[in-house]
Write a protein that holds these residues in place. Structure first.
Motif, PDB file in Angstrom:
ATOM      1  N   ASP A   1       0.858  -1.185   0.000  1.00  0.00           N
ATOM      2  CA  ASP A   1       0.000   0.000   0.000  1.00  0.00           C
ATOM      3  C   ASP A   1       0.902   1.246   0.000  1.00  0.00           C
ATOM      4  O   ASP A   1       1.854   1.323   0.791  1.00  0.00           O
ATOM      5  CB  ASP A   1      -0.869  -0.032   1.272  1.00  0.00           C
TER       6      ASP A   1
ATOM      7  N   GLU B   1       0.746   4.328   0.980  1.00  0.00           N
ATOM      8  CA  GLU B   1       0.896   5.138   2.203  1.00  0.00           C
ATOM      9  C   GLU B   1       1.830   4.448   3.189  1.00  0.00           C
ATOM     10  O   GLU B   1       2.662   5.082   3.835  1.00  0.00           O
ATOM     11  CB  GLU B   1      -0.477   5.334   2.877  1.00  0.00           C
TER      12      GLU B   1
ATOM     13  N   GLU C   1      -6.858   1.772   6.065  1.00  0.00           N
ATOM     14  CA  GLU C   1      -5.407   2.053   6.108  1.00  0.00           C
ATOM     15  C   GLU C   1      -4.955   2.522   7.495  1.00  0.00           C
ATOM     16  O   GLU C   1      -3.798   2.324   7.865  1.00  0.00           O
ATOM     17  CB  GLU C   1      -5.044   3.060   5.014  1.00  0.00           C
TER      18      GLU C   1
HETATM   19 MG    MG Z   1      -3.370   3.169  -0.218  1.00  0.00          MG
END
Ligand code: MG
Ligand code: NDP
Length: 388
Positions: A151, A153, A222
């Motif tokens: 991911d 981030e 997230e």
């Molecule tokens: Mg993401």
């Protein structure tokens, strides 16, 4: 030579992973793909078999097995199917790293198996951490597995904290594009269409995560993902809307210094970082040109408008089996929306109803997690069929 398995090789992350493998092999970082898998996309899986010559390929849907077997005749690749096939390759010992690019709860068992077998996991499948973060962290403690986020981030955070003591982190800021409805007023949400929701402004991704990005549930997931990956308390994780998706996340340290990781919105960079971590390898991926961009902007998220983000924060406070229900009910509701059975605004409504009806339990072994997941899906499908 690094040997890998790519689960979900026909999806958006899976295809980008194979592109990264091509790049690594061109740049003297040899990677061999020993195993690949898909749900039903036989044609693409067969093309991938021809190019990457894996030892085995798994097609999840049993009804597609015969066709894959026919297409891959004489290619020297073993063909397997179903959950059994995924379990079979997951427990083989001729690869060191598995890229988990499956979508939804289906990614949980492969993550658990990889950890039990001491393999590194390059994790795109955030749903396994949302539903079973506690169990996964417990299993990681007794294993040599490195859990490496794909991911963007979380890859950004991993890159920012290299060489930094974890106890000197004050705050994580996860950036979010805000999705296609960032500028819509809440009353327009009633009328948004599937086509509008599938038009993400910056990223080209699979359908499920694209809808999660439109509701901002993706950002809620997230936060949970960051909590489990980096051991940071949720009160120290914030969300910042950044429509250009150039700053992928930020880390503030106790002395007031803030580090950020930037790049064009392209998943190949975080995928490659997970595959080569902690090394960096040359690439010809698109480059960032800040002078061309001119403006980077930021705004607070609107929790009233994006109820799914609010629900995610509430669920984190509740703990127990509520995150399993958040994930399972969301997956069922998004599936119904993708099949035009419910409205966009029914997604948070159905998730909220499931959370309200759920009987929490705190003992989170795999069996209880699967039970809570199954319950939440059934609840959503039954509630939706009563309402329509
Ligand atoms: Mg993401
Ligand atoms: P896609 O829908 O594009 O791909 C999913 C892959 O998993 C496909 O190979 C699909 O096969 C396979 N698959 C689907 N359902 C099952 C099942 N029940 N059992 C076995 N295999 C299955 O998803 P994405 O690549 O977009 O996302 C994958 C994961 O990565 C998600 O968890 C997402 O949240 C995460 N992620 C994705 C990003 C992106 O840019 N796409 C960014 C960050 C995270 P088939 O092709 O045959 O349907």
């Amino acid at each position: 030579m690094k040997n890998i398995a790519v689960l979900g090789s026909t999806g958006s992350i899976g295809r980008n992973t194979l592109e990264v493998v091509r790049n690594l092999n061109r740049n003297n970082y040899p990677v061999t793909v020993n195993y690949i898998s898909a749900n039903s996309n036989v044609d693409l899986l067969c093309e991938q078999i021809k190019e990457f010559k894996p030892k085995a390929a798994v097609i999840f849907r049993e009804d597609c097995y015969k066709r894959l077997k026919e297409c891959s005749l004489n290619l020297g690749c073993e063909v397997l199917s179903g959950q059994e096939g995924i379990n079979d390759i997951s427990s083989r010992d001729d690869f060191e790293l598995v890229v988990n690019a499956l979508v939804g709860f289906s990614g949980l068992i492969p993550t658990v198996k990889a950890i039990k077998n001491g393999k590194d996991v390059a994790l795109a499948n955030k749903e396994s951490l949302v539903a079973a973060g506690q169990l996964i962290n417990f299993l990681l403690k007794g294993s040599k597995t490195r859990l490496l986020p794909i991911d963007s981030e979380h890859s950004a955070i991993l890159q920012c904290i290299q060489g930094e003591p974890l106890n000197k982190i004050r705050k994580l800021t996860l950036t979010a594009s805000g999705g296609p409805f960032r500028e819509y007023s809440k009353d327009l949400f009633e009328h948004v269409t599937l086509e509008e929701a599938l038009k993400h402004p910056n990223w080209k991704m699979g359908n499920k995560i694209t809808i999660d990005s439109a509701t901002l549930m993706n950002k809620g997931f997230e936060i949970i993902e960051a909590k489990w990956l980096f051991g940071i308390e949720v009160k120290n994780i914030e969300v910042l809307i950044h429509p250009q998706s150039v700053i992928h996340s930020l880390v503030e340290f106790t002395d007031g210094s803030v580090k950020a990781q930037l790049g064009v919105p392209d998943m190949k960079v975080p995928i490659q970082y997970a595959l080569t971590y902690p090394e960096r390898v040359e690439s010809d991926f698109p480059r960032l040109d800040l002078a061309l961009l001119k403006h980077l902007t930021f705004e607070e998220p609107d929790f009233d408008k994006f109820e799914c983000l609010k629900l995610a924060y509430e669920v984190i406070k509740l703990g127990g089996s509520y995150p399993v229900v958040l994930n399972g009910s969301n997956e069922a509701a998004v599936d119904l929306f993708l099949n035009r059975k419910i409205k966009f605004t029914d997604i948070p409504y159905l998730i909220k109803s499931a959370l309200e009806k759920h009987d929490n339990h705190n003992k989170l072994d795999l069996e209880n997690i699967i039970e809570a997941d199954t319950w939440s899906r059934r609840f959503v499908y039954e509630s939706a069929s009563v309402a329509t």
